[in-house]
Design an enzyme around this catalytic site. Structure first.
Site: not given
Length: 532
Positions: A64, A97-98, A400
């Protein structure tokens, strides 16, 4: 012919900067790129995981982006902006987020190329801003509306989110669980106000993730106080959530009570006994048969004597309820927290068919409350796992998945996944760049090329040939197949909608807007001023 087609640089558009400003800008861009490259390998279903070793010896295994960057020790100010960027994406969308970090790194890489060609940073920044607005417009036009009654569509979106996690093989269990949790806390009158604090996840080790379940009621990671053989199971429970202690009062820390003979000692013990007995009588009179006592740092929540009297009165006691859980318990049970024993009233109690201490085998014990009357809009998940590391990652992955479903409830549009939206945007923006003039055309084309980093990285992490895959995707999108993306399981490019690889529109639009904003901010910095 190519030279004639190239945009002509107008007066004042080429820019030469002094070496100090150039060095500061390059240093900032290189630092931000280094952070983006650190998380790039963890993008997508075949992305690698990172083992984060903390200073206290604790280890976290995750892919994550927000968690990795949050735990990373970053000193450089511009690199810290990328850490904050991932946090912002986590707050807005909860997923991607990545992607947002990798996208920002790619935009900065292209900016550096443009700067070396003599394009002014402000021109690059303004063109990137326009390109991002155009990209959001293109995405919104191609998005597919979805109804929140369509449970299957919501589950498909949650599955896509979980496919890149360590626990992807458990998505058949966790995706429906995430959807059911949000449907349970959703208020049809106010669908925008979805607070994930209304979903409580209790993690207990000692079993596999397949043993996880959504509880119709409430689960507390506590045990019943049974020092005096008090009850550990109560049917037709009337639950009192109390914030006072069932123990004799103490003096202040600085004060002392000096006892000179046995008669005084007996009097104190007798007074203590009477004080506790009166409290227990008042609790019993209110009709309560289960006590949930808030944790106190000032004095003991219960004493051996109070447990003895409460056990005699057939009252079940659960102590050490955390302060932050009070609001959730109160909302779930429909009861009010009681601050003083004199305020014990039957109307302040919560009603449930059963309160019991459930044994989870090696995982310890929990308190389960089921059959709650007038239950509030809350949901509880009991998450099991073989060890602490697996449980931690399962908890983050479930969060998530919940965020993805929340995005769909807030903005009810779906788009294809697997790098197809980025590829479509790259194609559409390249076409749009040809209609522009001057340096803006160059900058928009650079923005379009930067977006190809997502499908390129997905292919690279899956062990495919990235150049071949991206070239195939360009061909598909140029011929109008806008949903084509990378199918990492088949190792080829396929229609993502047919493969049920979908994601919420909000995740991608938010990632685009935030990544562009961060890149523009870093571009505009030409000096670092230290202060004393």
């Amino acid at each position: 012919m190519a030279a004639a087609a190239a945009p002509v640089a107008r007066k004042g558009e080429t820019y030469r900067e002094n070496s100090k400003k150039k060095d500061v800008r390059i240093m900032n861009i290189e630092a931000a790129k280094a952070v983006a490259d650190a998380v790039r390998t963890s993008l997508g279903p075949r992305g690698m995981d990172k083992m984060v070793a903390q200073a206290d010896g604790e280890v976290i295994i995750t892919n994550d982006g927000a968690t990795i960057l949050n735990k990373m020790k970053v000193e450089q100010p511009a690199a810290k902006m990328l850490v904050d960027l991932a946090k912002s994406q986590d707050v807005v969308a909860g997923d991607g987020t990545t992607s947002v970090t990798v996208m920002c790194g790619a935009l900065l890489r292209k900016s550096l190329e443009l700067l070396e060609r003599g394009v002014h940073p402000t021109v690059i920044s303004d063109a990137f801003g326009r390109a991002a607005d155009k990209a959001v417009e293109v995405l919104t036009d191609s998005a597919i509306p979805v109804s929140i009654e369509d449970r299957e569509a919501l589950i498909r979106a949650a599955n896509t989110s979980l496919s890149s996690k360590i626990i992807s093989q458990n998505s058949a269990l966790l995706s429906p669980m995430a959807v059911d949790c949000l449907m349970k806390i959703l208020d049809p009158a106010r669908p925008d106000l979805l607070d994930l604090k209304d979903v409580k996840v209790v993690v207990k080790s000692g079993a596999t993730i397949d043993d996880s379940e959504m509880i119709d009621g409430l689960v507390l990671d506590l045990k019943a106080a049974k020092g005096a053989n008090g009850p550990t199971r109560m049917e037709n429970a009337k639950v009192a959530l109390i914030q006072f202690q069932v123990s004799p009062p103490k003096t202040d820390i600085e004060n002392n009570v000096i006892i000179s003979d046995y008669a005084q000692m007996d009097r104190i013990l007798k007074e203590e006994r009477n004080y506790i007995l009166q409290m227990v009588k008042k609790i019993k009179a209110s009709g309560a048969n289960v006590l949930l006592i808030q944790k106190s740092i000032l004095r003991d929540a219960v004493t051996e004597l109070s447990l003895h009297y409460l056990a005699k009165a057939k009252i079940m006691v659960v102590k050490d309820v955390e302060r932050e859980d009070i609001e959730f318990i109160s909302k779930t049970l429909g009861c009010l927290p009681i601050a003083h024993v004199d305020h014990m009233r039957p109307e302040k109690l919560g009603h449930a068919a059963m309160v019991e201490e459930a044994d989870l085998g090696k995982g310890g014990k929990v308190i389960k409350v089921t059959g709650i009357e007038n239950q509030g809009r809350t949901a509880t998940v009991l998450l099991r796992g073989s060890n602490k590391l697996a449980l931690g990652e399962a908890d983050r992955s479930l969060h998530d998945a919940l965020c993805v479903v929340r995005c769909l409830v807030q903005k009810r549009y779906l788009i294809a996944g697997g790098g197809s939206p980025e590829m479509e945007l790259s194609y559409q923006l390249s076409k749009w760049a040809k209609t522009l003039v001057g340096m803006e055309s160059y900058c928009v084309r650079a923005f379009a090329e930067a977006l190809e980093i997502i499908p390129y990285t997905l292919a690279e992490n899956a062990g495919l040939n990235p150049i071949e895959i991206v070239t195939q995707l360009r061909l598909h999108h140029a011929s109008g197949q806008r949903h084509h993306g990378i199918n990492v399981r088949k190792g080829a490019t396929t229609d993502m909608m047919e493969e049920n690889v979908v994601q919420p529109l909000l995740v991608t639009t938010s990632a685009l807007a935030l990544a562009t904003e961060a890149a523009r901010l870093i571009l505009k910095i030409d000096d670092i001023v230290p202060t004393r």
